[in-house]
Write an enzyme that holds these catalytic residues in place. Structure first.
Site, short mmCIF file in Angstrom:
data_model
loop_
_atom_site.label_atom_id
_atom_site.label_comp_id
_atom_site.label_asym_id
_atom_site.label_seq_id
_atom_site.Cartn_x
_atom_site.Cartn_y
_atom_site.Cartn_z
N ALA A 209 6.69 -2.09 -4.53
CA ALA A 209 6.73 -1.33 -3.28
C ALA A 209 5.69 -0.20 -3.26
O ALA A 209 4.99 0.03 -4.25
CB ALA A 209 8.13 -0.77 -3.07
N HIS A 210 5.66 0.50 -2.15
CA HIS A 210 4.65 1.55 -1.95
C HIS A 210 4.79 2.69 -2.94
O HIS A 210 5.87 3.10 -3.30
CB HIS A 210 4.66 2.10 -0.52
CG HIS A 210 5.98 2.54 0.01
ND1 HIS A 210 6.11 3.14 1.23
CD2 HIS A 210 7.23 2.45 -0.48
CE1 HIS A 210 7.36 3.41 1.46
NE2 HIS A 210 8.07 3.00 0.44
N ASN A 211 3.63 3.17 -3.36
CA ASN A 211 3.54 4.34 -4.25
C ASN A 211 4.09 4.10 -5.65
O ASN A 211 4.31 5.06 -6.40
CB ASN A 211 4.24 5.55 -3.61
CG ASN A 211 3.51 6.06 -2.38
OD1 ASN A 211 3.72 5.56 -1.28
ND2 ASN A 211 2.62 7.00 -2.55
N ARG B 249 0.84 -1.19 0.00
CA ARG B 249 0.00 0.00 0.00
C ARG B 249 0.89 1.25 0.00
O ARG B 249 2.05 1.22 0.44
CB ARG B 249 -0.92 0.02 1.20
CG ARG B 249 -0.23 0.27 2.51
CD ARG B 249 -1.11 -0.01 3.75
NE ARG B 249 -2.41 0.56 3.67
CZ ARG B 249 -3.54 -0.16 3.61
NH1 ARG B 249 -3.48 -1.48 3.68
NH2 ARG B 249 -4.72 0.42 3.51
#
Lengths: 342, 342, 342
Positions: free
Chosen positions: A241-243, A220
């Site tokens: 990974a995030h973003n 997330r």
């Protein structure tokens, strides 16, 4: 979802693949459909590459799906593109078993959920509060769908999938077993030598027609969303990974890892074990060769074909790898001719 | 654990981040808090990097958290460190939903367990015999805690985690979904071409304040313990083999693999996809760059910054990579000047 | 399956390992059995490497299992091979806890299954229709066995394993937690820029005496079978793609990835993080060093020892890596002696 073989005739197969002609006894019964390694009495087999012609002609195969007529007593089904006929026959001869859209009595559904009538919840599926699941979707045994998750129509979660809270998943998505969507991004703040967790308050948004392999992890976002575009295909054991944002129709092959805040364009292909560091921007239609590495903050323009670690253009990397094999003779030449010791 | 947004005012935000000053209407309502990519009407946004100033000033954002006053009609909240204000606001504006410490009726608990009063057992959690779980801990849906496992206080296991027997887990630990702690180490004895399993009779010990990502694997020791020190942070899809020791506050980024009996010092950082072979000793404060490889029995002194496969000092590896790109011109120069064919 | 220590005497240990002689008090009680890092009062310890002799002699250990008599007052058990004695003692002092072959009332079993009398089904195990499970096998908590799966005798699935429909698993197989067997192979047909799924209608066949680590993924074949031969050992987080064949007694170490339709011979060793592309043929007894990469369609003859990316023979690759470290001096020599700028 077990696989059933439908016994049928050469004539039916010819019709299914839109054959332009059939030679031999059209009523021949096809006992199985297989690759060239597993031919047995009564097999139907596709000849996709001429180099296997002799192998097939000398085999026990009863029916050959091929582009050009050959000199053989076997039944021949002539098609434009044997590869496409092969794909058609996979579904025709091994059709999907019909799904019974039932809810296992052991499935647990939280409060305020909106679950369409025709949804299958397998044994021990766990659905959190305020979740929505669209018509025709299937939640596999032991899969966990967190609070406030939205899942579209005709989406399939295989068993033991975990979808964290707030994830949004589109229509016609397939998520294989063991995959984890929406775990916390890997973000810490260093404070007196210890790392303090940065809260991860965003979510994951997955478009339509996405397929995600087994034991994949997609984190997330810290804030906002990690985005998987429409039509993206992700192989097993991939890390996003995030973003991150992965553009439409891109392909991530097994064991690829993409670090935080990296954007992958549309229709890209990242080959197996590629690693992309954080904050990169990869243009549309970029292809990156296996095991390549992309360093932080790298920008790759659209259409490039890259390889190596760190990546350079494929053409250059191939030369580098060729020269690398010549290093020994280079060192020896320099030592001999120049009288130096390297 | 879904995420709730708490609507509030610029004044409340300024107070939460300890702002030194606020410009504009302090009663302005903040409709959401977001990154620069997702600004909408009424957003609050942190300006962490001046290069985004214009983007933010021209956006619909209502409130800017920033270090220096700008020339704009928007509400401005002035802070020393916008990055820290950002982290504070993640928790302030998106607070953790309160946890109800209840035991799902479908949770299975073995014999002779010691489970604190305030423990949450989610649906279908399975706890083996003689397990202990401390106050404030949460066992996610479908997670399995083996016999004789000890889990400390305020520790969270997300869904579908598997903890094998005899594992010891400390306080304030977070383990994300799909992770497997304590599976058998990979040990065999070759006998007449076949491999006989070496019994794996040790365990895994995880300290306090550790976070472990999704689909990680940490194997039990052959004898003794595989040890994860206090404050260690492990990203997704990492492999830690039997009898490894990871020192306090070290960081293992996604897809790192560490082979058997290797010791990682304190406060090390292993970047993504790094592989470390068996019986290595990595000193404290070592940083190893992405995709690097460390060969068996390597010793790396404290404080080194290493890269490459096999690793050398970062400075050297950077030079190697630069020279590598020059190999073509080197070969051509030698061929031309020395009249040789490499 | 928690681990129990059986307190016993030096005499019993000497008998268990077939010692040739015992010095000192044979009735000495062994309080624990440990590695050299964890010796305490009353420990028994194996001296496998002379360099640790002094450490052990100066420790609190009560009993030493060793190859040569030493000058010490401690009890000494003399054996031919301390390493083998160590392995024997792992099982002797830490015996497997007896298994109760019961079916948890929460285990779900489908229609038309053939499950032997002595099979253990743990809590919430889910077995599909028409599955067969042989005598002495164990299905862990939350593991899912799909329709039409066949599992042999004395096979153990740890918790949270997912076995897709139609998989065939042999006898004496161990599959660790989180592993996914039989998910769809990664196959698509490009059509107008979008990828259409190629149905994956084959299965996975796993031989006897195979061990598969945690969070591994082995995909089903498009047609026919993905085959894991007898005696194969697979470490954690390994990916085996559709239609691969892994020959008998081969070893795949952690995080190895093998792409589609590749064949690995017998008794091969692929070290950690090795990547093998599609349609390769790796001969018997091939060893491939860590992080190596094998390109599509590569054939490697039997018995080769390979390394690098792309692989070359180990001997050559070692030279390449040595020369690579000399690139700086090479460039400087050429620049100085030839008056050129590289």
């Amino acid at each position: 979802m077990s696989i059933l073989f439908t016994q049928t005739t050469a004539a039916a197969v010819a019709k299914a693949v839109g054959a332009r002609e059939i030679f031999g006894d059209a009523s021949t019964v096809i006992k199985n459909f297989c690759g060239i390694d597993e031919i047995s009495e009564g097999s139907a087999v596709c000849l996709e590459d001429k180099k296997y012609a002799e192998l097939i002609l000398n085999s026990a195969a009863a029916v050959i799906i091929t582009a050009e007529k050959m000199d053989t007593g076997k039944v021949q089904i002539l098609v434009e593109k044997p590869k496409e006929a092969f794909i058609t026959l996979l579904s025709f001869l091994y059709p999907d078993k019909p799904v019974a859209y039932t809810r296992a009595p052991t499935a647990v559904v939280g409060k305020d959920c909106s679950i369409a009538a025709k949804v299958k919840l397998d044994a021990y599926a766990v659905i959190g509060d305020s979740a929505a699941i669209g018509e025709g979707s299937i939640i596999g045994a032991h899969s966990v769908v967190g609070d406030n998750v939205s899942i579209g129509r005709n989406t399939v979660l295989f068993p033991n999938v975990t979808v964290y809270a707030d994830t949004v998943i589109g229509d016609n998505v397939i998520i294989h077993a063991g995959t984890v969507i929406g775990a916390d991004g890997f973000g810490y703040r260093l404070e007196d030598g210890r790392r303090e967790k940065i809260p991860q308050r965003g979510n994951v948004r997955i478009g339509n027609n996405v397929e995600i392999g087994a034991n994949v992890t997609i984190d997330r976002a810290t804030l906002g969303s990690t985005v998987i575009g429409n039509g993206v295909k992700i192989d097993n054991l991939v890390q996003v990974a995030h973003n991150c944002r992965v553009g439409e129709n891109s392909v991530l092959i097994a064991q690829v890892g993409i670090a935080g805040s990296t954007t992958i364009g549309k229709s890209c292909i990242l080959a197996g074990q590629v690693g992309i560091s954080d904050h990169c921007v990869i243009g549309d239609n970029v292809i990156i060769g296996a095991q390549a590495g992309v360093m932080s903050n790298t920008k790759i323009p659209p259409g490039k074909f890259m390889w190596g670690s760190p990546v350079q253009e494929m053409k250059e990397e191939k030369l580098t790898k060729i020269y690398l094999r010549k290093l020994g003779s280079l060192v020896r030449a320099v030592e001999e001719k120049l009288g130096v010791k390297i």
